[in-house]
Structures are given as C-alpha cells and as structure tokens.
Motif scaffolding. Structure first.
Motif, PDB file in Angstrom:
ATOM      1  N   LEU A 155     -11.584  22.603  -7.562  1.00 43.06           N
ATOM      2  CA  LEU A 155     -12.514  22.719  -6.443  1.00 43.06           C
ATOM      3  C   LEU A 155     -13.957  22.676  -6.934  1.00 43.06           C
ATOM      4  N   GLU A 156     -14.225  23.399  -7.997  1.00 40.63           N
ATOM      5  CA  GLU A 156     -15.578  23.418  -8.552  1.00 40.63           C
ATOM      6  C   GLU A 156     -16.002  22.024  -9.008  1.00 40.63           C
ATOM      7  N   GLN A 186     -16.796  19.859  -5.966  1.00 39.81           N
ATOM      8  CA  GLN A 186     -18.081  20.220  -5.371  1.00 39.81           C
ATOM      9  C   GLN A 186     -19.246  19.670  -6.193  1.00 39.81           C
ATOM     10  N   LYS A 187     -19.132  19.722  -7.505  1.00 34.32           N
ATOM     11  CA  LYS A 187     -20.181  19.163  -8.367  1.00 34.32           C
ATOM     12  C   LYS A 187     -20.288  17.655  -8.185  1.00 34.32           C
ATOM     13  N   ALA A 232     -19.433  15.883  -5.571  1.00 37.36           N
ATOM     14  CA  ALA A 232     -20.009  15.596  -4.251  1.00 37.36           C
ATOM     15  C   ALA A 232     -21.523  15.780  -4.273  1.00 37.36           C
ATOM     16  N   MET A 233     -21.976  16.830  -4.940  1.00 40.65           N
ATOM     17  CA  MET A 233     -23.413  17.078  -5.015  1.00 40.65           C
ATOM     18  C   MET A 233     -24.116  15.947  -5.764  1.00 40.65           C
ATOM     19  N   SER A 281     -19.938  11.137  -0.871  1.00 42.71           N
ATOM     20  CA  SER A 281     -20.129  12.581  -0.955  1.00 42.71           C
ATOM     21  C   SER A 281     -19.365  13.294   0.151  1.00 42.71           C
ATOM     22  N   SER A 337     -16.370  15.926  -0.308  1.00 39.71           N
ATOM     23  CA  SER A 337     -16.530  17.249   0.311  1.00 39.71           C
ATOM     24  C   SER A 337     -15.343  17.586   1.200  1.00 39.71           C
ATOM     25  N   ALA A 396     -12.572  18.684  -0.972  1.00 39.09           N
ATOM     26  CA  ALA A 396     -12.835  20.037  -1.445  1.00 39.09           C
ATOM     27  C   ALA A 396     -12.516  21.059  -0.358  1.00 39.09           C
ATOM     28  N   ASP A 397     -12.846  20.755   0.884  1.00 39.28           N
ATOM     29  CA  ASP A 397     -12.547  21.662   1.993  1.00 39.28           C
ATOM     30  C   ASP A 397     -11.042  21.854   2.171  1.00 39.28           C
ATOM     31  N   TRP A 411      -9.798  24.038  -0.583  1.00 41.15           N
ATOM     32  CA  TRP A 411     -10.197  25.422  -0.338  1.00 41.15           C
ATOM     33  C   TRP A 411      -9.250  26.095   0.661  1.00 41.15           C
TER      34      TRP A 411
END
Length: 59
Positions: A17-18, A21-22, A24-25, A36, A40, A43-44, A47
């Motif tokens: 997940l981390e 997120q990186k 996507a950023m 992105s 994301s 990632a959702d 989560w």
C-alpha cells in the motif's frame, strides 16, 4: 506468548500500500493524472482489504 513470533498477514499488504501511494504521488507530480488516479484506486481497494482482515482478526 505463542503469538509472539507470528507474522501479521497485513504487514506485507501495508508495505505494498505504501509503495502504491508513493507511485501515485510521483505520477501526479509528473503530470500523469489518469495514471495516478488508477494507482490511487488500487491503493484504496487494498486499504479496504487490510481493514477487513484486521477487523476479522479482532473478532
């Protein structure tokens, strides 16, 4: 006491997940908004799976 050395099933998922997120950023910073948003969304979903697993462990 016996659960001391038992690894958490969500530990690997949290690391993934981390990373998502990186990624996507970084994509958003580079101007790839569509990419992105796709990352994301992944990632959702991950989560939500983590939350479900942790809720089941508590019960």
């Amino acid at each position: 006491m016996f659960g001391l050395f038992k690894s958490s099933p969500t530990k690997k998922m949290r690391k993934e997940l981390e990373q998502l997120q990186k990624k996507a950023m970084e994509m958003q910073r580079n101007g790839d908004i569509r990419g992105s948003s796709h990352i994301s969304q992944e990632a959702d979903e991950l989560w939500k799976k983590i939350q479900e697993i942790e809720a089941a462990e508590k019960n």
